[in-house]
Design an enzyme around this catalytic site. Structure first.
Site, PDB file in Angstrom:
ATOM      1  N   VAL A  59     -67.413  51.724 -47.773  1.00  0.00           N
ATOM      2  CA  VAL A  59     -68.363  52.284 -48.725  1.00  0.00           C
ATOM      3  C   VAL A  59     -67.968  53.719 -49.087  1.00  0.00           C
ATOM      4  O   VAL A  59     -67.997  54.100 -50.255  1.00  0.00           O
ATOM      5  CB  VAL A  59     -69.807  52.213 -48.178  1.00  0.00           C
ATOM      6  CG1 VAL A  59     -70.787  52.908 -49.114  1.00  0.00           C
ATOM      7  CG2 VAL A  59     -70.230  50.757 -47.971  1.00  0.00           C
ATOM      8  N   CYS A  60     -67.568  54.500 -48.085  1.00  0.00           N
ATOM      9  CA  CYS A  60     -67.159  55.893 -48.341  1.00  0.00           C
ATOM     10  C   CYS A  60     -65.903  55.945 -49.206  1.00  0.00           C
ATOM     11  O   CYS A  60     -65.790  56.777 -50.107  1.00  0.00           O
ATOM     12  CB  CYS A  60     -66.942  56.630 -47.023  1.00  0.00           C
ATOM     13  SG  CYS A  60     -68.419  56.735 -45.997  1.00  0.00           S
ATOM     14  N   ASP A  61     -64.960  55.058 -48.922  1.00  0.00           N
ATOM     15  CA  ASP A  61     -63.738  54.953 -49.708  1.00  0.00           C
ATOM     16  C   ASP A  61     -64.084  54.674 -51.168  1.00  0.00           C
ATOM     17  O   ASP A  61     -63.614  55.369 -52.077  1.00  0.00           O
ATOM     18  CB  ASP A  61     -62.878  53.823 -49.114  1.00  0.00           C
ATOM     19  CG  ASP A  61     -61.613  53.547 -49.899  1.00  0.00           C
ATOM     20  OD1 ASP A  61     -60.526  53.860 -49.400  1.00  0.00           O
ATOM     21  OD2 ASP A  61     -61.705  52.992 -51.019  1.00  0.00           O
TER      22      ASP A  61
END
Length: 164
Positions: A59-61
């Protein structure tokens, strides 16, 4: 004290709450070369600050990529801040061929996290959030994502950034 969930577990957020129309608080983080960075280093232009728990997660990527792809043509800065070590941020950028992404690490004193109210108690990671600041560092948009594994509202954040 604000609260979110992270993997459906309640987590308290440590720090001062920042609200829309507030003057953005200063912070001290480091760049990939361990150089100290403050809000003043980005003076005079609008800023989209994308806050992620760990750049090495899916998700952060995706959050980092999407904001950088969709906002990099604007006359401003897109900053990604996490508590990841600068070496991990640098490796992530290099392994993904992303030379123009600005990643900043809040691992030393959690200055950004405490000043913006996004430090997850116990985990000592930053809660997923987005702050948009105008060229005078006034907060024009804020989202702290209620569930830390969900995406932010990309459309709303990008609209606020583009409309400054």
């Amino acid at each position: 004290m604000a609260q979110i969930t992270f993997k459906q577990q309640p987590v308290d957020l440590i720090g001062d709450e920042v609200k829309v129309n507030d003057q953005a608080p200063d912070f001290k983080v480091v760049d990939q070369g361990l150089n100290p960075i403050t809000l003043a280093d980005y003076e005079g232009k609008k800023k989209l600050i994308s806050v992620v728990p760990s750049i090495d997660t899916g998700v952060c990527d995706q959050q980092t990529r999407q904001f950088n792809e969709q906002a990099n043509d604007e006359d401003g800065y897109v900053l990604t801040i996490s508590a990841d070590l600068p070496f991990a941020q640098k490796r992530w950028c290099a392994s993904n061929g992303l030379d123009n992404v600005i990643t900043l690490s809040d691992y030393q004193a959690h200055s950004f996290a405490k000043n913006y109210g996004v430090l997850m108690d116990g985990l000592m990671l930053l809660a997923r959030a987005v702050f948009v600041l105008d060229e005078n560092n006034k907060v024009v948009y804020k989202e702290i994502v209620p569930e830390g594994t969900d995406f932010p509202n990309f459309d709303a954040a990008l609209e606020a950034y583009r409309n400054i």
